[in-house]
Design an enzyme around this catalytic site. Structure first.
Site, short mmCIF file in Angstrom:
data_model
loop_
_atom_site.label_atom_id
_atom_site.label_comp_id
_atom_site.label_asym_id
_atom_site.label_seq_id
_atom_site.Cartn_x
_atom_site.Cartn_y
_atom_site.Cartn_z
N ARG A 184 0.85 -1.19 0.00
CA ARG A 184 0.00 0.00 0.00
C ARG A 184 0.89 1.25 0.00
O ARG A 184 0.60 2.23 -0.66
CB ARG A 184 -0.96 0.02 1.21
CG ARG A 184 -1.64 1.37 1.39
CD ARG A 184 -2.94 1.34 2.19
NE ARG A 184 -2.94 0.43 3.32
CZ ARG A 184 -2.28 0.64 4.47
NH1 ARG A 184 -1.57 1.74 4.66
NH2 ARG A 184 -2.35 -0.26 5.43
N TYR A 219 -16.33 17.07 -14.19
CA TYR A 219 -16.80 15.69 -14.28
C TYR A 219 -17.88 15.43 -13.23
O TYR A 219 -17.75 15.87 -12.08
CB TYR A 219 -15.59 14.76 -14.08
CG TYR A 219 -15.93 13.31 -14.08
CD1 TYR A 219 -16.30 12.66 -15.26
CD2 TYR A 219 -15.88 12.56 -12.91
CE1 TYR A 219 -16.62 11.32 -15.26
CE2 TYR A 219 -16.19 11.21 -12.92
CZ TYR A 219 -16.56 10.59 -14.09
OH TYR A 219 -16.87 9.27 -14.08
N ASP A 221 -7.70 18.92 -13.68
CA ASP A 221 -7.98 17.57 -14.14
C ASP A 221 -7.64 17.54 -15.64
O ASP A 221 -8.34 18.13 -16.45
CB ASP A 221 -9.47 17.26 -13.89
CG ASP A 221 -9.85 15.84 -14.31
OD1 ASP A 221 -9.18 15.27 -15.21
OD2 ASP A 221 -10.83 15.31 -13.76
N LYS A 259 -8.94 6.67 -19.06
CA LYS A 259 -9.32 7.18 -20.37
C LYS A 259 -8.13 7.11 -21.34
O LYS A 259 -7.69 6.03 -21.66
CB LYS A 259 -9.88 8.60 -20.21
CG LYS A 259 -10.83 8.76 -19.01
CD LYS A 259 -12.13 7.98 -19.15
CE LYS A 259 -12.93 7.91 -17.85
NZ LYS A 259 -13.26 9.19 -17.22
#
Ligand SMILES: *Cc1c(COP(=O)(O)O)cnc(C)c1O
Length: 383
Positions: free
Chosen positions: A48, A100, A172, A197
């Site tokens: 992690r 978004y 973004d 994307k």
């Protein structure tokens, strides 16, 4: 389209394995690492916190964005949620129109529970932006071009205002990728991505990334990444590194195809309006041209009255109706009921996301095939 990033896409990040000489970053599918003695390890303790395959994508995205520190997350929303966790109760974040839907939702429904507030501002208008920056405002969060109307905001202006007011600027950069636009170069503090994307590019991985050049900020983001724990898995890190190798070729084709389709739509008698920042007639064209190397692969358009958009969506043969974007295959989306459904109808209407708006993620197929498919679907949509 020559781009200095072309070499970095192939050779950036930690691509070689000193032990074996493998030319690709190995997939370290491990959660933990043996320690030689108490307090003695090779820099890795638990995945992690740090994993060598994730290191590969984190250093690669940092280099591509022209930044110093990269962070990889299990999704774009995990990246955005972690970055928003930099703020505390009483803070307020200004966001641009048409961020978004998921970004709006996490602010509206999650961070609001912790008294971290937001306000939607037209950031193209300098005076309304400056007057909205009250003492509790701690950051500006924008997308450019912003989905689904492809509205363009000046990165330079956002960075300048944020610096002058001593607050953070966050961009973004999902729609452009560093191949077309590098916000840090304009003085932006943090870049985030849905790597699901264009960066991944093949619609086969969900991932998020963040980059900064500020060491103190990087330390806080690294702490939050490890504390919240929404990290990218080793295999998905590998998929992302693999996808990014062809980012340049793909983005060039996305831009070429999208421009052809945008021109086709603009000259079609059944089309009311086309939104594409690569079209000289587009409202944001001039600013976009100054800060990006191409128009990208996203187009929105509206059909004229007398055409039924539902019929259009039902009539394409090649292009599928699906959420998401940025993959090699072209996809259609209905923003009002899909990506932007979590935005209340009255806000949608205010910002121009009409029910008849159609969004197209232009893939890398043969442009004429796409145009033929769109043309026949428009024809069938005629009432
Ligand atoms: C898809 C998307 C996100 C969310 O990313 P996920 O990987 O789906 O969590 C954030 N911002 C933009 C612009 C997006 O298109």
């Amino acid at each position: 389209m020559n781009n200095p990033l072309d070499t970095l896409l192939i050779h950036g990040g930690l691509t070689t394995d000193s032990k074996t000489g493998a030319v690709n970053t190995p997939i370290y599918q491990t959660s933990t690492y043996a320690q030689a003695a108490l307090g003695q390890n090779l820099g890795y303790e638990y995945s992690r916190t740090k994993n060598p395959t994730r290191d590969g994508i984190e250093s690669l995205i940092a280099e591509l964005e022209g930044g110093k520190f990269g962070f990889a997350f299990a999704s774009g929303m995990a990246a955005i949620g972690t970055i928003l966790s930099l703020f505390k109760s009483g803070d307020k974040i200004l966001i641009s129109h048409n961020v978004y839907g998921g970004t709006f939702r996490i602010l509206d429904k999650v961070f609001s529970n912790f008294n971290i507030r937001y306000e939607i501002i037209d950031m193209r208008d300098l005076s309304s932006l400056e007057s909205a920056i009250t003492p509790e405002v701690k950051a500006l969060l924008i997308e450019t071009p912003a989905n689904p109307l492809m509205s363009v905001i000046s990165l330079q202006q956002i960075a300048k205002v944020a610096k002058a007011k001593g607050i953070l600027s966050i961009v973004d950069n999902t729609f452009m990728t560093p191949y077309l636009q590098r916000p840090l170069e304009f003085g932006i503090d943090i870049v985030v991505h849905s790597a699901t994307k264009y960066l991944g590019g093949h619609s086969d991985v969900v991932a998020g990334l963040a980059v900064t050049s500020d060491e103190a900020l990087a330390e806080r983001i690294g702490f939050l990444q490890n504390s919240i724990g929404g990290v990218l898995a080793p295999f998905d890190s590998f998929l992302l590194i693999r996808g990014i190798k062809t980012l340049g070729l793909r983005m060039q084709r996305h831009c070429e195809n999208a421009l052809q389709i945008a021109e086709f739509l603009s000259s079609h008698s059944g089309v009311q309006k086309v939104y594409y920042p690569g079209l000289p007639t587009d409202e944001g064209y001039c600013i976009h041209k100054e800060q990006a190397r191409g128009g990208g692969g996203m187009i929105s358009f509206e059909l004229k009255e007398g055409y039924d958009y539902r019929e259009f969506f039902a009539s394409t043969r090649l292009i599928a109706l699906a959420e998401s974007l940025g993959g090699v295959e072209s996809l259609l989306c209905h923003p009002a009921s899909m990506t932007h459904a979590s935005i209340p109808a009255e806000i949608r209407a205010k910002v121009g996301i009409t029910d008849s708006l159609i969004r197209l993620s232009v893939g890398i197929e043969y442009a004429n095939d796409l145009i033929e498919d769109i043309a026949q679907a428009i024809e069938r949509a005629k009432r």
